[in-house]
Design a protein around this motif. Structure first.
Motif, PDB file in Angstrom:
ATOM      1  N   ASP A  38      -9.239  51.796  74.401  1.00  0.00           N
ATOM      2  CA  ASP A  38      -8.723  52.757  73.429  1.00  0.00           C
ATOM      3  C   ASP A  38      -7.459  53.399  73.997  1.00  0.00           C
ATOM      4  O   ASP A  38      -7.313  53.537  75.211  1.00  0.00           O
ATOM      5  CB  ASP A  38      -9.768  53.822  73.134  1.00  0.00           C
ATOM      6  CG  ASP A  38      -9.367  54.718  71.978  1.00  0.00           C
ATOM      7  OD1 ASP A  38      -8.605  54.277  71.098  1.00  0.00           O
ATOM      8  OD2 ASP A  38      -9.814  55.887  71.969  1.00  0.00           O
ATOM      9  N   PHE A  39      -6.540  53.796  73.133  1.00  0.00           N
ATOM     10  CA  PHE A  39      -5.323  54.473  73.589  1.00  0.00           C
ATOM     11  C   PHE A  39      -4.721  55.292  72.463  1.00  0.00           C
ATOM     12  O   PHE A  39      -4.984  55.049  71.287  1.00  0.00           O
ATOM     13  CB  PHE A  39      -4.286  53.468  74.123  1.00  0.00           C
ATOM     14  CG  PHE A  39      -3.739  52.531  73.069  1.00  0.00           C
ATOM     15  CD1 PHE A  39      -2.625  52.876  72.308  1.00  0.00           C
ATOM     16  CD2 PHE A  39      -4.340  51.303  72.844  1.00  0.00           C
ATOM     17  CE1 PHE A  39      -2.116  52.014  71.342  1.00  0.00           C
ATOM     18  CE2 PHE A  39      -3.836  50.432  71.881  1.00  0.00           C
ATOM     19  CZ  PHE A  39      -2.726  50.789  71.130  1.00  0.00           C
ATOM     20  N   THR A  40      -3.908  56.227  72.865  1.00  0.00           N
ATOM     21  CA  THR A  40      -3.084  57.006  71.954  1.00  0.00           C
ATOM     22  C   THR A  40      -1.690  57.035  72.579  1.00  0.00           C
ATOM     23  O   THR A  40      -1.553  57.354  73.761  1.00  0.00           O
ATOM     24  CB  THR A  40      -3.620  58.446  71.786  1.00  0.00           C
ATOM     25  OG1 THR A  40      -4.945  58.365  71.251  1.00  0.00           O
ATOM     26  CG2 THR A  40      -2.747  59.252  70.848  1.00  0.00           C
ATOM     27  N   GLN A  56      -8.302  55.699  65.544  1.00  0.00           N
ATOM     28  CA  GLN A  56      -8.089  56.076  64.143  1.00  0.00           C
ATOM     29  C   GLN A  56      -7.685  54.874  63.299  1.00  0.00           C
ATOM     30  O   GLN A  56      -8.147  54.722  62.168  1.00  0.00           O
ATOM     31  CB  GLN A  56      -7.036  57.168  64.048  1.00  0.00           C
ATOM     32  CG  GLN A  56      -7.529  58.507  64.519  1.00  0.00           C
ATOM     33  CD  GLN A  56      -6.441  59.580  64.465  1.00  0.00           C
ATOM     34  OE1 GLN A  56      -5.277  59.307  64.186  1.00  0.00           O
ATOM     35  NE2 GLN A  56      -6.830  60.814  64.744  1.00  0.00           N
ATOM     36  N   ALA A  57      -6.820  54.014  63.832  1.00  0.00           N
ATOM     37  CA  ALA A  57      -6.377  52.839  63.080  1.00  0.00           C
ATOM     38  C   ALA A  57      -7.544  51.883  62.823  1.00  0.00           C
ATOM     39  O   ALA A  57      -7.641  51.292  61.738  1.00  0.00           O
ATOM     40  CB  ALA A  57      -5.249  52.130  63.823  1.00  0.00           C
ATOM     41  N   VAL A  63      -6.788  45.779  63.693  1.00  0.00           N
ATOM     42  CA  VAL A  63      -5.457  46.158  64.172  1.00  0.00           C
ATOM     43  C   VAL A  63      -4.806  44.949  64.832  1.00  0.00           C
ATOM     44  O   VAL A  63      -5.420  44.281  65.669  1.00  0.00           O
ATOM     45  CB  VAL A  63      -5.530  47.332  65.166  1.00  0.00           C
ATOM     46  CG1 VAL A  63      -4.177  47.575  65.838  1.00  0.00           C
ATOM     47  CG2 VAL A  63      -5.999  48.595  64.452  1.00  0.00           C
ATOM     48  N   VAL A  64      -3.580  44.679  64.420  1.00  0.00           N
ATOM     49  CA  VAL A  64      -2.742  43.674  65.073  1.00  0.00           C
ATOM     50  C   VAL A  64      -1.889  44.443  66.063  1.00  0.00           C
ATOM     51  O   VAL A  64      -0.995  45.194  65.668  1.00  0.00           O
ATOM     52  CB  VAL A  64      -1.869  42.912  64.061  1.00  0.00           C
ATOM     53  CG1 VAL A  64      -0.953  41.924  64.777  1.00  0.00           C
ATOM     54  CG2 VAL A  64      -2.735  42.210  63.020  1.00  0.00           C
ATOM     55  N   ALA A  95      -5.330  45.150  57.497  1.00  0.00           N
ATOM     56  CA  ALA A  95      -4.948  45.251  58.913  1.00  0.00           C
ATOM     57  C   ALA A  95      -3.712  46.128  59.101  1.00  0.00           C
ATOM     58  O   ALA A  95      -2.817  46.160  58.262  1.00  0.00           O
ATOM     59  CB  ALA A  95      -4.678  43.869  59.489  1.00  0.00           C
ATOM     60  N   THR A  96      -3.691  46.822  60.225  1.00  0.00           N
ATOM     61  CA  THR A  96      -2.560  47.645  60.647  1.00  0.00           C
ATOM     62  C   THR A  96      -1.819  46.911  61.753  1.00  0.00           C
ATOM     63  O   THR A  96      -2.450  46.362  62.658  1.00  0.00           O
ATOM     64  CB  THR A  96      -3.069  48.996  61.217  1.00  0.00           C
ATOM     65  OG1 THR A  96      -3.804  49.663  60.199  1.00  0.00           O
ATOM     66  CG2 THR A  96      -1.924  49.865  61.696  1.00  0.00           C
ATOM     67  N   VAL A  97      -0.491  46.923  61.708  1.00  0.00           N
ATOM     68  CA  VAL A  97       0.339  46.310  62.751  1.00  0.00           C
ATOM     69  C   VAL A  97       0.946  47.416  63.607  1.00  0.00           C
ATOM     70  O   VAL A  97       1.459  48.409  63.072  1.00  0.00           O
ATOM     71  CB  VAL A  97       1.467  45.441  62.147  1.00  0.00           C
ATOM     72  CG1 VAL A  97       2.392  44.897  63.239  1.00  0.00           C
ATOM     73  CG2 VAL A  97       0.886  44.296  61.321  1.00  0.00           C
ATOM     74  N   ILE A  98       0.898  47.237  64.934  1.00  0.00           N
ATOM     75  CA  ILE A  98       1.549  48.155  65.869  1.00  0.00           C
ATOM     76  C   ILE A  98       2.173  47.342  66.992  1.00  0.00           C
ATOM     77  O   ILE A  98       1.530  46.474  67.571  1.00  0.00           O
ATOM     78  CB  ILE A  98       0.563  49.215  66.437  1.00  0.00           C
ATOM     79  CG1 ILE A  98       1.223  50.118  67.488  1.00  0.00           C
ATOM     80  CG2 ILE A  98      -0.675  48.546  67.043  1.00  0.00           C
ATOM     81  CD1 ILE A  98       2.105  51.168  66.960  1.00  0.00           C
ATOM     82  N   GLY A  99       3.446  47.604  67.259  1.00  0.00           N
ATOM     83  CA  GLY A  99       4.133  46.996  68.397  1.00  0.00           C
ATOM     84  C   GLY A  99       4.191  48.004  69.535  1.00  0.00           C
ATOM     85  O   GLY A  99       4.376  49.196  69.293  1.00  0.00           O
ATOM     86  N   VAL A 100       4.012  47.538  70.766  1.00  0.00           N
ATOM     87  CA  VAL A 100       4.029  48.418  71.933  1.00  0.00           C
ATOM     88  C   VAL A 100       4.933  47.816  73.000  1.00  0.00           C
ATOM     89  O   VAL A 100       4.839  46.618  73.291  1.00  0.00           O
ATOM     90  CB  VAL A 100       2.610  48.614  72.513  1.00  0.00           C
ATOM     91  CG1 VAL A 100       2.647  49.434  73.791  1.00  0.00           C
ATOM     92  CG2 VAL A 100       1.697  49.270  71.486  1.00  0.00           C
TER      93      VAL A 100
END
Length: 187
Positions: A38-40, A56-57, A63-64, A95-100
């Motif tokens: 898990d992360f924020t 939350q996502a 989650v992608v 689905a939710t996309v998030i780039g890191v």
């Protein structure tokens, strides 16, 4: 061997070595079936600051999560454009996309607006802390950055896809296939 051939051979070897040396992979990515850490993180969507919480996502669906080395580099820009084009399809599947990125974290706002085309959030991972937890780091120019790795994470936190490849071309299709498979199994 004549002098010209020796020179060409030496130049070819040097060119090959220069391509091979700057990037050193430090870890292998977390495997399919593992629990996603898990992360924020702080980031941006459409250039506006946001706080992204994986927990939350995941309450909304899969989650992608994709890690990339640095904003505004050639491969990372290609990948961002491809994810931007696919974001509506991911959303239709819940689905939710998030780039890191752990590279040039000060540029995520601008990158989210320009290269991600206001379609999905990008988060900064200073010091590659989250990338390390996901075991997807590498050394580039003496700095630890995130390697190009895509994950699809189920709402229960289990990793459905773990894919690392420096070439950005296949990441979106692999992620889409994993999300479609999840959606088909849970509809």
């Amino acid at each position: 061997m004549n002098r010209t051939k020796k020179l060409l051979c030496s130049l070819s070897t040097a060119a090959f070595m220069s391509l091979a040396l700057p990037v050193i992979h430090a870890e292998a990515a977390l495997p399919v079936g593992a629990q996603a850490p898990d992360f924020t993180l702080q980031g941006a969507l459409a250039g506006k600051p946001l706080t992204f919480s994986l927990q939350q996502a995941l309450q909304k669906g899969p989650v992608v999560l994709y890690f990339f080395p640095a904003a505004f580099t050639k491969g990372c820009t290609i990948e961002a454009h491809d994810f931007a084009e696919a974001t509506d399809s991911f959303k239709k599947l819940g689905a939710t996309v998030i780039g890191v990125t752990a590279g040039n974290t000060d540029q995520v706002g601008e990158f989210s607006r320009l290269e991600c085309r206001d379609k999905f959030a990008v988060a900064a991972d200073p010091g590659a802390k989250i990338a390390s937890e996901y075991q997807t780091t590498m050394q580039m120019k003496g700095k630890t950055v995130s390697d190009r790795t895509s994950y699809v994470i189920a709402p229960d936190g289990k990793i459905l896809l773990s894919y690392t490849d420096r070439n950005p071309d296949i990441h979106i299709q692999k992620a889409m296939d994993a999300v479609k498979h999840y959606a088909a199994d849970h509809s």
